[in-house]
Write an enzyme that holds these catalytic residues in place. Structure first.
Site, PDB file in Angstrom:
ATOM      1  N   GLN A   1      -4.617  -0.618  -1.518  1.00 35.07           N
ATOM      2  CA  GLN A   1      -4.085  -1.128  -0.752  1.00 35.07           C
ATOM      3  C   GLN A   1      -3.500  -1.119  -1.237  1.00 35.07           C
ATOM      4  O   GLN A   1      -2.372  -0.878  -1.933  1.00 35.07           O
ATOM      5  CB  GLN A   1      -4.651  -1.933   0.685  1.00 35.07           C
ATOM      6  CG  GLN A   1      -5.240  -1.793   1.574  1.00 35.07           C
ATOM      7  CD  GLN A   1      -6.877  -1.142   1.487  1.00 35.07           C
ATOM      8  OE1 GLN A   1      -7.770  -2.000   0.553  1.00 35.07           O
ATOM      9  NE2 GLN A   1      -7.007  -0.239   1.735  1.00 35.07           N
TER      10      GLN A   1
ATOM     11  N   GLY B   1      -6.026   5.196   2.501  1.00 38.60           N
ATOM     12  CA  GLY B   1      -5.664   7.005   2.073  1.00 38.60           C
ATOM     13  C   GLY B   1      -5.277   7.752   1.159  1.00 38.60           C
ATOM     14  O   GLY B   1      -3.710   7.021   0.708  1.00 38.60           O
ATOM     15  N   HIS B   2      -5.398   7.905  -0.817  1.00 39.72           N
ATOM     16  CA  HIS B   2      -4.801   8.357  -1.520  1.00 39.72           C
ATOM     17  C   HIS B   2      -4.897   9.873  -1.709  1.00 39.72           C
ATOM     18  O   HIS B   2      -5.191  11.003  -1.992  1.00 39.72           O
ATOM     19  CB  HIS B   2      -6.011   7.752  -2.964  1.00 39.72           C
ATOM     20  CG  HIS B   2      -5.724   6.078  -2.752  1.00 39.72           C
ATOM     21  ND1 HIS B   2      -6.714   5.840  -3.189  1.00 39.72           N
ATOM     22  CD2 HIS B   2      -5.160   5.168  -1.564  1.00 39.72           C
ATOM     23  CE1 HIS B   2      -6.959   3.978  -3.411  1.00 39.72           C
ATOM     24  NE2 HIS B   2      -5.433   4.539  -2.358  1.00 39.72           N
TER      25      HIS B   2
ATOM     26  N   LYS C   1      -0.228   5.264  -5.851  1.00 40.69           N
ATOM     27  CA  LYS C   1      -1.353   4.956  -6.587  1.00 40.69           C
ATOM     28  C   LYS C   1      -2.086   5.931  -6.778  1.00 40.69           C
ATOM     29  O   LYS C   1      -2.132   5.761  -8.482  1.00 40.69           O
ATOM     30  CB  LYS C   1      -2.512   3.501  -6.178  1.00 40.69           C
ATOM     31  CG  LYS C   1      -2.128   2.622  -5.529  1.00 40.69           C
ATOM     32  CD  LYS C   1      -2.770   2.007  -5.035  1.00 40.69           C
ATOM     33  CE  LYS C   1      -2.995   1.853  -4.145  1.00 40.69           C
ATOM     34  NZ  LYS C   1      -2.016   1.716  -2.198  1.00 40.69           N
TER      35      LYS C   1
ATOM     36  N   GLY D   1       0.766  -1.415  -0.441  1.00 43.88           N
ATOM     37  CA  GLY D   1       0.019  -0.171   0.139  1.00 43.88           C
ATOM     38  C   GLY D   1       0.896   1.486  -0.390  1.00 43.88           C
ATOM     39  O   GLY D   1       1.766   1.310   0.307  1.00 43.88           O
ATOM     40  N   ASP D   2       0.393   2.262  -0.531  1.00 40.47           N
ATOM     41  CA  ASP D   2       0.797   3.638  -0.001  1.00 40.47           C
ATOM     42  C   ASP D   2       2.112   3.520  -1.368  1.00 40.47           C
ATOM     43  O   ASP D   2       3.313   4.313  -1.159  1.00 40.47           O
ATOM     44  CB  ASP D   2       1.281   3.893   0.994  1.00 40.47           C
ATOM     45  CG  ASP D   2       0.203   4.152   2.222  1.00 40.47           C
ATOM     46  OD1 ASP D   2      -0.845   3.977   1.681  1.00 40.47           O
ATOM     47  OD2 ASP D   2       0.936   4.208   3.476  1.00 40.47           O
TER      48      ASP D   2
ATOM     49  N   SER E   1       7.407   8.597 -10.924  1.00 43.95           N
ATOM     50  CA  SER E   1       7.657   9.624 -10.790  1.00 43.95           C
ATOM     51  C   SER E   1       8.163  10.158  -9.875  1.00 43.95           C
ATOM     52  O   SER E   1       9.278   9.505  -9.097  1.00 43.95           O
ATOM     53  CB  SER E   1       6.528   9.499  -9.437  1.00 43.95           C
ATOM     54  OG  SER E   1       6.068  10.586  -8.509  1.00 43.95           O
TER      55      SER E   1
HETATM   56  P1  GDP Z   1      -1.883   6.078  -2.684  1.00 49.15           P
HETATM   57  O1  GDP Z   1      -2.499   5.096  -1.221  1.00 49.15           O
HETATM   58  O2  GDP Z   1      -0.490   4.195  -3.219  1.00 49.15           O
HETATM   59  O3  GDP Z   1      -2.552   6.450  -2.752  1.00 49.15           O
HETATM   60  O4  GDP Z   1      -0.153   6.328  -1.570  1.00 49.15           O
HETATM   61  P2  GDP Z   1      -0.452   7.748  -0.608  1.00 49.15           P
HETATM   62  O5  GDP Z   1      -1.154   9.033  -0.312  1.00 49.15           O
HETATM   63  O6  GDP Z   1      -0.478   6.858   0.707  1.00 49.15           O
HETATM   64  O7  GDP Z   1       1.046   7.870  -0.082  1.00 49.15           O
HETATM   65  C1  GDP Z   1       1.992   8.709  -1.441  1.00 49.15           C
HETATM   66  C2  GDP Z   1       2.715   9.567  -0.482  1.00 49.15           C
HETATM   67  O8  GDP Z   1       3.481  10.509  -2.194  1.00 49.15           O
HETATM   68  C3  GDP Z   1       1.695  10.372  -0.705  1.00 49.15           C
HETATM   69  O9  GDP Z   1       1.503  11.523  -0.165  1.00 49.15           O
HETATM   70  C4  GDP Z   1       2.179  11.584  -2.290  1.00 49.15           C
HETATM   71  O10 GDP Z   1       1.875  12.925  -2.071  1.00 49.15           O
HETATM   72  C5  GDP Z   1       3.364  11.015  -2.457  1.00 49.15           C
HETATM   73  N1  GDP Z   1       4.372  11.124  -3.545  1.00 49.15           N
HETATM   74  C6  GDP Z   1       3.269  10.186  -4.709  1.00 49.15           C
HETATM   75  N2  GDP Z   1       4.346  10.641  -5.722  1.00 49.15           N
HETATM   76  C7  GDP Z   1       5.344  10.549  -5.183  1.00 49.15           C
HETATM   77  C8  GDP Z   1       6.380  11.310  -5.948  1.00 49.15           C
HETATM   78  O11 GDP Z   1       7.181  10.821  -6.767  1.00 49.15           O
HETATM   79  N3  GDP Z   1       7.788  11.709  -4.812  1.00 49.15           N
HETATM   80  C9  GDP Z   1       7.719  11.897  -3.696  1.00 49.15           C
HETATM   81  N4  GDP Z   1       8.517  12.816  -3.220  1.00 49.15           N
HETATM   82  N5  GDP Z   1       5.871  12.261  -2.917  1.00 49.15           N
HETATM   83  C10 GDP Z   1       5.480  11.358  -3.716  1.00 49.15           C
HETATM   84  P1  IMO Z   2      -4.046   2.567  -0.052  1.00 53.11           P
HETATM   85  O1  IMO Z   2      -5.211   2.067  -0.124  1.00 53.11           O
HETATM   86  C1  IMO Z   2      -0.997   1.051   3.715  1.00 53.11           C
HETATM   87  C2  IMO Z   2      -2.577  -2.058   6.218  1.00 53.11           C
HETATM   88  C3  IMO Z   2      -3.163  -1.367   7.662  1.00 53.11           C
HETATM   89  C4  IMO Z   2      -2.565  -2.738   8.574  1.00 53.11           C
HETATM   90  C5  IMO Z   2      -3.552  -3.515   7.688  1.00 53.11           C
HETATM   91  C6  IMO Z   2      -5.181  -4.043   7.420  1.00 53.11           C
HETATM   92  O2  IMO Z   2      -3.414   4.024   0.893  1.00 53.11           O
HETATM   93  O3  IMO Z   2      -2.508   1.792  -0.247  1.00 53.11           O
HETATM   94  P2  IMO Z   2      -6.807  -2.403   7.654  1.00 53.11           P
HETATM   95  O4  IMO Z   2      -7.775  -1.030   8.340  1.00 53.11           O
HETATM   96  O5  IMO Z   2      -7.314  -3.136   5.915  1.00 53.11           O
HETATM   97  O6  IMO Z   2      -7.886  -3.474   8.281  1.00 53.11           O
HETATM   98  O7  IMO Z   2      -5.398  -3.341   8.103  1.00 53.11           O
HETATM   99  O8  IMO Z   2      -3.501  -3.370   5.765  1.00 53.11           O
HETATM  100  N1  IMO Z   2      -3.572  -1.625   5.118  1.00 53.11           N
HETATM  101  C7  IMO Z   2      -2.561   0.193   4.690  1.00 53.11           C
HETATM  102  N2  IMO Z   2      -1.582   0.104   4.591  1.00 53.11           N
HETATM  103  N3  IMO Z   2      -1.953   1.469   2.589  1.00 53.11           N
HETATM  104  C8  IMO Z   2      -3.689   1.295   2.851  1.00 53.11           C
HETATM  105  O9  IMO Z   2      -3.743   1.721   2.051  1.00 53.11           O
HETATM  106  C9  IMO Z   2      -3.795   0.193   3.456  1.00 53.11           C
HETATM  107  N4  IMO Z   2      -4.985   0.615   3.720  1.00 53.11           N
HETATM  108  C10 IMO Z   2      -4.539  -1.085   5.147  1.00 53.11           C
HETATM  109  O10 IMO Z   2      -1.851  -0.867   8.100  1.00 53.11           O
HETATM  110  O11 IMO Z   2      -1.552  -3.354   8.724  1.00 53.11           O
HETATM  111 MG    MG Z   3      -2.312   5.428   1.207  1.00 49.96          MG
END
Ligand code: GDP
Ligand code: IMO
Ligand code: MG
Length: 417
Positions: free
Chosen positions: A216, A40-41, A16, A12-13, A405
């Site tokens: 995720q 959290g996107h 995306k 995750g994170d 990116s």
């Molecule tokens: P997602 O859940 O996969 O959509 O990712 P999140 O939003 O949770 O976490 C990605 C974090 O990295 C966010 O704070 C974005 O703003 C940041 N981000 C995405 N791409 C880049 C990048 O290429 N460089 C940097 N420095 N930050 C990035």
């Molecule tokens: P995005 O879409 C990162 C992780 C939680 C925990 C496990 C189970 O932003 O990438 P849950 O609440 O789903 O039952 O938790 O999955 N988890 C994530 N980790 N990014 C996420 O979403 C996540 N959604 C759940 O931290 O380990």
């Molecule tokens: Mg996220």
């Protein structure tokens, strides 16, 4: 007529939303198919930051239609508040938001259960986001859960809610109050309720471009991830079909999103995890704190063993590598190329969490680079060491890199020709 599925391919994170937002310019429809407010996107556009939990990341394109598919679980209060906050920022939802009536409901009781289960597990907790996701999906599987469309039928809703409390051996504090609150949320959400599966198929056949937005990541998949340290939905390619009613044969292209290093929030094995100053530096520079819970993310080196596993599971056509800029300034970089367990090199990923917790990573060590790469818009503009790093990732994962990116902003993206 085309579909593109964008999936997180680690824990995750992976960035995306940034990638969905970058590609969203070509999409007529952006659809979420699993998960809920555990996601959290984050999107950064002209210095404004948006964090979406249940709303699809396509919402920033005024013409894009957004779908919340049947495979998701929706907290009706959270979704209402998220939409209202976006409306206050000038984002319009009328005629462009479609929530499938079969999506599961996350109720306050599910959040309570999420918290109490984690507390009971103590040291062996999963480290969930506390959003009630696991208990809600468990109720769906047990057929005790409520669905979004139930909100349209007050008598049925009351009966289902009573049964749900009974199923969990819980007494409602004030059932009528629960029902009144749900009725108020429905009043707001009703105009957006739809049989989204039929719409998606119709739009696809009419020639529209559909973008599926994963939440995720593959290593959090309920079955193929690092069980039990996973989320409670399927996060792999096939979920785009089961979570929206879109025929699997129509999933035309699959793009996997990988961070240039690895992160994980919550508990569970993480073979390349760093516990040193390098990890701390990456956390600080990458601002690696959860977008949903604010928890510091665990940091590690890029794991090509895990990455190959997820690329193969998902049948990726291409990969996007994100946050490459965060690695600038590190003297050397490591990529995990193999796992060793009890003196043997494993042939691939380790499916059991106990094994995965014990594997010793084998590393390829590459030189780092010092330059700030945030302004690069082509591979040619990257330092030689950054190009070599990407080549190593591509060779080890055996999937072409299509996007890189180099910063948070939509514009900070390199399209690899
Ligand atoms: P997602 O859940 O996969 O959509 O990712 P999140 O939003 O949770 O976490 C990605 C974090 O990295 C966010 O704070 C974005 O703003 C940041 N981000 C995405 N791409 C880049 C990048 O290429 N460089 C940097 N420095 N930050 C990035
Ligand atoms: P995005 O879409 C990162 C992780 C939680 C925990 C496990 C189970 O932003 O990438 P849950 O609440 O789903 O039952 O938790 O999955 N988890 C994530 N980790 N990014 C996420 O979403 C996540 N959604 C759940 O931290 O380990
Ligand atoms: Mg996220």
């Amino acid at each position: 007529m085309s579909s593109l599925t964008v999936l997180g391919c680690m824990w995750g994170d992976e960035g995306k939303a940034k990638i969905v937002d970058f590609l969203g310019v070509d999409a007529d429809v952006v659809a979420r198919f699993q998960g809920g407010a555990n996601a959290g996107h984050t999107i950064v556009l002209n210095e404004a930051k948006y964090v979406f939990h249940t709303v699809p990341s396509g919402i920033l394109y005024p013409k894009a239609k957004c779908v919340i598919g049947a495979g998701t679980v929706i907290d009706p209060f959270g979704l209402r508040d998220e939409m209202k906050a976006l409306m206050d920022q000038g984002i319009m939802f009328d005629q462009r938001m479609f929530i499938d009536v079969r999506a599961g409901l996350v109720l306050p009781l599910h959040k309570q259960l999420d918290g109490s289960t984690e507390a009971e597990l103590g040291a062996s907790k999963i480290g969930t986001t506390g959003k009630g996701i696991g208990p809600s999906y468990a109720d769906q599987a047990a057929r005790s859960g409520l669905r979004f469309g139930d909100l349209a039928h007050p008598g049925w809703l009351k009966q289902r809610l009573e049964s749900l409390y009974a199923y969990h051996d819980l007494e409602p504090k004030d059932l009528q109050n629960d029902l009144d609150e749900l009725a108020a949320a429905w009043e707001f959400l009703k105009p957006f309720s739809a049989q989204a599966d039929a719409l998606l198929r119709e739009w696809y056949l009419a020639g529209e471009a559909i973008l599926f937005e994963g939440a995720q990541g593959t290593l959090l998949d309920l079955t193929y991830g690092t069980y039990p340290y996973v989320t409670s939905s399927h996060t792999i390619t096939g979920a785009a079909s089961t979570g929206t009613g879109f025929p699997p044969r129509w999933l035309d292209r699959i793009l996997g999103v990988y961070k240039a290093y690895a992160t994980r929030v919550g508990e569970g094995p993480f073979p390349t995890e760093l516990f040193d100053a390098t990890g701390e530096r990456i956390r600080r520079v990458g601002n690696e704190f959860g977008a949903t819970t604010g928890r510091p993310r665990r940091i590690g080196w890029f794991d090509a063993v895990g990455a190959r596993y997820t690329a193969s599971l998902n049948g990726l056509d291409a990969m996007a590598v994100t946050l490459l800029d965060v690695l600038s300034g590190l003297p050397e970089l490591k990529i995990c190329t193999g796992y060793w367990l009890d003196g043997q090199r494993l042939p691939g990923y380790a499916p059991h969490p106990l094994d995965l917790a014990r594997v010793e990573p084998e590393y390829l060590i590459l030189p780092g680079w010092d330059q700030d790469i945030g302004q690069a818009r082509s591979l040619a503009r990257l330092p030689q060491a950054a190009k070599e790093y990407l080549e190593a990732v591509q060779d080890l994962v055996e999937i072409p890199i299509e996007l890189v990116s180099v910063g948070k902003d939509r514009s900070q993206t390199i399209v690899v020709k």
